[in-house]
Design a protein around this motif. Structure first.
Motif, PDB file in Angstrom:
ATOM      1  N   ASP A  47      17.120 -12.861 -11.560  1.00 13.03           N
ATOM      2  CA  ASP A  47      16.437 -11.777 -10.477  1.00 13.03           C
ATOM      3  C   ASP A  47      15.134 -11.435 -11.278  1.00 13.03           C
ATOM      4  O   ASP A  47      14.636 -11.099 -10.787  1.00 13.03           O
ATOM      5  CB  ASP A  47      17.307 -10.825 -10.286  1.00 13.03           C
ATOM      6  N   LEU A  48      14.720 -11.480 -12.691  1.00  7.84           N
ATOM      7  CA  LEU A  48      13.940 -10.488 -13.569  1.00  7.84           C
ATOM      8  C   LEU A  48      12.863 -11.777 -13.222  1.00  7.84           C
ATOM      9  O   LEU A  48      12.234 -12.923 -13.521  1.00  7.84           O
ATOM     10  CB  LEU A  48      14.323 -10.984 -15.104  1.00  7.84           C
ATOM     11  N   THR A  49      11.384 -10.691 -12.942  1.00  3.48           N
ATOM     12  CA  THR A  49      10.029 -11.137 -12.053  1.00  3.48           C
ATOM     13  C   THR A  49       9.075 -10.912 -13.430  1.00  3.48           C
ATOM     14  O   THR A  49       7.928 -11.517 -13.482  1.00  3.48           O
ATOM     15  CB  THR A  49       9.662 -10.394 -11.220  1.00  3.48           C
ATOM     16  N   TRP A  50       9.423  -9.844 -15.061  1.00  6.42           N
ATOM     17  CA  TRP A  50       8.491  -9.944 -15.540  1.00  6.42           C
ATOM     18  C   TRP A  50       9.067  -9.489 -16.298  1.00  6.42           C
ATOM     19  O   TRP A  50      10.310  -9.298 -16.624  1.00  6.42           O
ATOM     20  CB  TRP A  50       7.309  -8.559 -15.099  1.00  6.42           C
ATOM     21  N   TYR A  51       8.301  -9.258 -17.645  1.00 12.71           N
ATOM     22  CA  TYR A  51       8.225  -9.009 -19.312  1.00 12.71           C
ATOM     23  C   TYR A  51       7.507  -8.205 -20.025  1.00 12.71           C
ATOM     24  O   TYR A  51       5.954  -8.700 -19.823  1.00 12.71           O
ATOM     25  CB  TYR A  51       9.442 -10.372 -19.895  1.00 12.71           C
ATOM     26  N   TYR A  52       8.306  -7.848 -20.860  1.00 12.62           N
ATOM     27  CA  TYR A  52       7.275  -7.261 -21.700  1.00 12.62           C
ATOM     28  C   TYR A  52       7.909  -7.523 -23.304  1.00 12.62           C
ATOM     29  O   TYR A  52       9.390  -7.614 -23.632  1.00 12.62           O
ATOM     30  CB  TYR A  52       6.683  -5.840 -21.942  1.00 12.62           C
ATOM     31  N   ASN A  53       7.036  -8.115 -24.362  1.00 15.35           N
ATOM     32  CA  ASN A  53       7.225  -8.160 -26.055  1.00 15.35           C
ATOM     33  C   ASN A  53       7.462  -6.775 -26.791  1.00 15.35           C
ATOM     34  O   ASN A  53       7.016  -7.337 -28.273  1.00 15.35           O
ATOM     35  CB  ASN A  53       7.740  -9.136 -26.029  1.00 15.35           C
ATOM     36  N   TYR A  54       6.774  -5.483 -26.762  1.00 13.17           N
ATOM     37  CA  TYR A  54       5.934  -4.530 -27.097  1.00 13.17           C
ATOM     38  C   TYR A  54       4.567  -5.295 -28.110  1.00 13.17           C
ATOM     39  O   TYR A  54       4.105  -4.382 -28.727  1.00 13.17           O
ATOM     40  CB  TYR A  54       6.597  -4.447 -28.560  1.00 13.17           C
ATOM     41  N   GLY A  55       4.454  -6.557 -27.707  1.00  9.85           N
ATOM     42  CA  GLY A  55       3.161  -7.187 -28.382  1.00  9.85           C
ATOM     43  C   GLY A  55       1.881  -7.614 -26.911  1.00  9.85           C
ATOM     44  O   GLY A  55       2.309  -7.270 -25.980  1.00  9.85           O
ATOM     45  N   SER A  56       1.073  -8.383 -27.906  1.00  9.80           N
ATOM     46  CA  SER A  56      -0.314  -8.594 -26.344  1.00  9.80           C
ATOM     47  C   SER A  56      -0.336  -9.986 -26.472  1.00  9.80           C
ATOM     48  O   SER A  56      -0.914 -10.387 -25.580  1.00  9.80           O
ATOM     49  CB  SER A  56      -1.523  -8.316 -27.139  1.00  9.80           C
ATOM     50  N   THR A  57       0.739 -10.772 -26.757  1.00  9.55           N
ATOM     51  CA  THR A  57       0.596 -11.987 -26.638  1.00  9.55           C
ATOM     52  C   THR A  57       1.945 -12.501 -26.294  1.00  9.55           C
ATOM     53  O   THR A  57       3.071 -12.018 -25.933  1.00  9.55           O
ATOM     54  CB  THR A  57       0.123 -12.904 -27.792  1.00  9.55           C
ATOM     55  N   PRO A  58       1.873 -13.651 -25.177  1.00  8.30           N
ATOM     56  CA  PRO A  58       3.140 -13.824 -24.853  1.00  8.30           C
ATOM     57  C   PRO A  58       4.244 -14.530 -26.093  1.00  8.30           C
ATOM     58  O   PRO A  58       4.160 -14.712 -26.622  1.00  8.30           O
ATOM     59  CB  PRO A  58       3.067 -14.879 -24.111  1.00  8.30           C
ATOM     60  N   SER A  59       5.447 -14.146 -25.577  1.00  8.23           N
ATOM     61  CA  SER A  59       7.072 -15.005 -25.960  1.00  8.23           C
ATOM     62  C   SER A  59       6.289 -16.815 -26.401  1.00  8.23           C
ATOM     63  O   SER A  59       6.306 -17.026 -25.272  1.00  8.23           O
ATOM     64  CB  SER A  59       7.795 -13.834 -25.722  1.00  8.23           C
ATOM     65  N   PRO A  60       6.165 -16.697 -27.200  1.00  8.12           N
ATOM     66  CA  PRO A  60       6.975 -18.436 -26.960  1.00  8.12           C
ATOM     67  C   PRO A  60       8.063 -19.202 -26.662  1.00  8.12           C
ATOM     68  O   PRO A  60       7.801 -20.186 -26.281  1.00  8.12           O
ATOM     69  CB  PRO A  60       7.547 -18.773 -29.231  1.00  8.12           C
ATOM     70  N   ALA A  61       9.040 -18.650 -26.717  1.00  8.86           N
ATOM     71  CA  ALA A  61      10.653 -18.139 -25.971  1.00  8.86           C
ATOM     72  C   ALA A  61      10.006 -19.068 -24.473  1.00  8.86           C
ATOM     73  O   ALA A  61      11.297 -20.014 -23.791  1.00  8.86           O
ATOM     74  CB  ALA A  61      11.640 -17.654 -26.237  1.00  8.86           C
ATOM     75  N   PHE A  62       9.005 -18.617 -23.865  1.00  6.62           N
ATOM     76  CA  PHE A  62       9.090 -18.664 -22.294  1.00  6.62           C
ATOM     77  C   PHE A  62       7.208 -19.215 -21.803  1.00  6.62           C
ATOM     78  O   PHE A  62       6.794 -18.917 -20.764  1.00  6.62           O
ATOM     79  CB  PHE A  62       8.529 -17.343 -21.543  1.00  6.62           C
TER      80      PHE A  62
END
Length: 312
Positions: A47-62
């Motif tokens: 169901d998840l449509t968005w995410y954040y990681n507490y940082g400014s750049t996307p996570s390599p995992a995604f």
């Protein structure tokens, strides 16, 4: 008759728990020792449509997941003395990533448990240099996410006052603009609803994002009941645009209690984790699987801080 009534309640509970919602997002706090868990959140049917990681750049995992399928939302976690956050987001936009939203500072009203601990006047100066200019290219801005304590809203009001002072002139008074408020809450449902009401009163007619919430350190049935009640409420409230449950880790890694998690100690989805992804219960007990030593105080928070330095 009594058995039929009990079965009806059980069926109603499962139906509620399986409710799907496009509002749900991921607070991504990965454990480097279990990278196999990362793809759980973007598996088919999630169901998840968005995410954040507490940082400014996307996570390599995604990195192999398109932005329009799993939107990355940059965050400026704490105070910086340059414009590196602005430049990072601008570079991503220029490279073709459709950045639609950004998040302000993480718990700037707190010096504890991962709070960025920033004075409102300092935060205002950083905001004007790094976040405010993004509105000019259509990015929607989220106010800093304060703690659930009594001082959060006053901090935000002082921040907005300081921000206004910076951009105003003798001839013209201006106000810093924003598109949504971000809310953190750890506690029972009644407290969550009340806290949201306080924000609605302080910032009327402004969309809300609940970017961290959970009922921490409770027994399993109480924790599951909180999840079901709160998710139904957040899905139903038109004022809530998005929300993200804090719990995307294994029970043994948790700093919010062993039951308030989406994964057991083997990385299998718990009922709450499965419900959050919009699918049926797994029957997996949160504390099942290979038992690990309990994390040190703030273990997940420490991982967040390390990750922020890696991604900024």
């Amino acid at each position: 008759m009594h058995l039929s009534y009990v079965l009806s309640l059980a069926i109603a509970s499962v139906t509620l728990a399986q409710t799907r919602s496009s509002k749900r997002g991921l607070v991504f706090v990965p454990n480097p020792n279990s990278p196999q868990d990362n793809k759980i959140w973007v598996q088919s049917g999630s169901d998840l449509t968005w995410y954040y990681n507490y940082g400014s750049t996307p996570s390599p995992a995604f990195e192999d997941v398109p932005q329009d399928q799993f939107e990355f939302v940059p965050m400026l976690w704490g105070a910086i003395d340059d414009t590196s956050f602005l430049e990072s987001v601008q570079d991503q936009i220029n490279s073709g990533r459709n950045i639609k939203h950004v998040l302000g500072f993480n718990e700037p009203d707190s010096q504890y448990d991962g709070g960025s601990n920033i004075q409102p006047s300092v935060a205002a100066s950083v905001w004007v240099k790094n976040i405010a200019p993004l509105a000019d290219v259509g990015v929607k801005l989220g106010l800093p996410a304060c703690t659930g304590g009594w001082g959060g809203i006053p901090w935000l009001q002082q921040f907005l006052g300081n921000c206004s002072e910076i951009i105003s002139t003798d001839e013209e008074k201006k106000n810093c603009t924003y598109d949504f408020v971000t809310i953190h809450w750890y506690g029972n449902f009644e407290g969550l609803a009340s806290h949201m009401g306080s924000y609605a009163a302080a910032f009327p007619n402004v969309t809300q994002w609940i970017t961290e919430y959970n009922l921490d350190n409770q027994d399993l049935s109480t924790t599951q009941a909180f999840y079901n009640t709160s998710s139904e409420y957040l899905d139903r409230m038109d004022s809530v645009e998005r929300y993200s449950l804090f719990g995307s880790f294994r029970s043994g890694d948790s700093n919010v209690g062993p039951n308030a998690v989406m994964l057991n100690n083997d990385g299998q989805l718990t009922d709450i984790g499965s419900w959050y992804l919009g699918v049926s219960a797994t029957g997996i007990e949160p504390q099942s699987g290979t038992r690990k030593c309990a994390p040190t105080t703030g273990g997940v928070v420490f991982a967040i801080v390390i990750m922020v330095f890696l991604v900024i």
